[in-house]
Design an enzyme around this catalytic site. Sequence first.
Site, PDB file in Angstrom:
ATOM      1  N   TYR A 101       0.766  -1.003  -0.216  1.00  0.00           N
ATOM      2  CA  TYR A 101      -0.104  -0.227   0.010  1.00  0.00           C
ATOM      3  C   TYR A 101       0.961   1.395  -0.135  1.00  0.00           C
ATOM      4  O   TYR A 101       1.882   1.506   0.581  1.00  0.00           O
ATOM      5  CB  TYR A 101      -0.933  -0.067   1.272  1.00  0.00           C
ATOM      6  CG  TYR A 101      -1.723   1.404   1.287  1.00  0.00           C
ATOM      7  CD1 TYR A 101      -3.070   1.312   0.839  1.00  0.00           C
ATOM      8  CD2 TYR A 101      -1.102   2.612   2.035  1.00  0.00           C
ATOM      9  CE1 TYR A 101      -3.737   2.682   0.902  1.00  0.00           C
ATOM     10  CE2 TYR A 101      -1.648   3.602   1.876  1.00  0.00           C
ATOM     11  CZ  TYR A 101      -3.076   3.703   1.442  1.00  0.00           C
ATOM     12  OH  TYR A 101      -3.703   4.980   1.471  1.00  0.00           O
ATOM     13  N   GLU A 189      -3.461   7.437  -4.021  1.00  0.00           N
ATOM     14  CA  GLU A 189      -3.206   6.282  -3.238  1.00  0.00           C
ATOM     15  C   GLU A 189      -2.928   5.048  -4.394  1.00  0.00           C
ATOM     16  O   GLU A 189      -3.709   5.128  -5.440  1.00  0.00           O
ATOM     17  CB  GLU A 189      -4.545   5.899  -2.539  1.00  0.00           C
ATOM     18  CG  GLU A 189      -4.480   4.711  -1.883  1.00  0.00           C
ATOM     19  CD  GLU A 189      -5.596   4.420  -1.166  1.00  0.00           C
ATOM     20  OE1 GLU A 189      -5.897   4.905   0.114  1.00  0.00           O
ATOM     21  OE2 GLU A 189      -6.826   3.805  -1.725  1.00  0.00           O
TER      22      GLU A 189
END
Length: 378
Positions: A101, A189
């Site tokens: 992530y 993101e």
Amino acid sequence: MKLHEYQSKQIFAKYGIPIPKGRVAATASEARAIAEELGGRVVIKSQVLVGGRGKAGGIKLAKNPQEAEELATQILGIEIKGLPVRKVLVDEAANISKEIYLGITNDRAARKPVMMCSAAGGVEIEEVARQTPEKIIKIHIDPLLGLRDYQARNIAAAIDLPRDHWRTFSVIANGLWLAYCDCDATLAEINPLVITGDNHLLALDGKMLIDDNALFRHSDLAEMRDLDAEVTSEIEARKYGLSFIKLDGSIGCMVNGAGLAMTTMDIIKLFGGEPANFLDIGGGAGSDKVAAAMRIILADANVKAVLFNIFGGITRCDEVARGVLAAMEDVKPKVPMVVRLVGTNAEEGRKLLANANMITAETLADAAKKAVAAAKGG
Ligand code: GDP
Ligand code: MN
């Protein structure tokens, strides 16, 4: 404003972030053609503005163009969390050996952007954040200095990224930071950023939120807005330049000034009510704008009373009153309306409204109490 995955990834690519080959399709036959072009296995990904598409059945792997067409037909026919799938992204499928992530958002408390990274990326990242927050590394970025190379390396080390990926990881982290800044994003993101089977870093997913207040200087991004994901009343309000946010309560609020609007909502709550919306009609709003705001508020079936809190300054109370009267002819409201007008031309405004069957109030507290009582049928 949210961007779709394919839009975010196109932006990422401009900043040197590696993304899979692929294109977006609106029909199953287009999806098939793209799959033929790409050759080999592809992934069919629903383009809707919600997270968790994978778990909702909106992401499927296809072995060949035939299967790509079938899966695209399937996915283009579904809704995910209430949103219709109108487009699918057809990407070259990746073999995944690890999911990371990587994201940037604003840390308001620290008054700085923060980069977050975790070796436990993928669809369970929310669970990771809840259960094992220590697995998410956070580094603040000084907005004047930007992301420093040592910071990217520190992150790479902290997530135990193998050394041979550090250089590319730095490029990706820096690219994400620059994309975040240049687009006036509030979130950028990549989840997952994967290490592929053949040992490359690749951004498989992308998500960006753009600050609405900065869209005036990003006409290219503003055009990407997808209205499917937005509340009808908010779209309508934007057309008239009204700052409007739909909420779940029963008291419609018509206020000038953002601070006064917040205060009004607080006071409604203090007296036991719930606001149905945030609305700032803005300084100097003319009767047209007020009428539009009235229609938007009254279109909400939850609204059981409306509270007007107008502090006349640049906005003239008589203008507001005229807008209210114009809208009343139009929409014939069935709910009680409480009005507090003070400031510029308040007297004229009150006179105009005197015959309009409205409940008047002297102070804000008085107005809020009356609105709460009216909404409860008192
Ligand atoms: P999200 O569920 O909306 O976050 O959508 P993602 O794009 O992140 O996809 C969800 C999951 O699907 C990823 O975490 C991967 O595990 C998987 N996935 C996505 N693309 C591929 C791919 O090209 N190959 C493989 N094997 N899995 C993929
Ligand atoms: Mn994802």
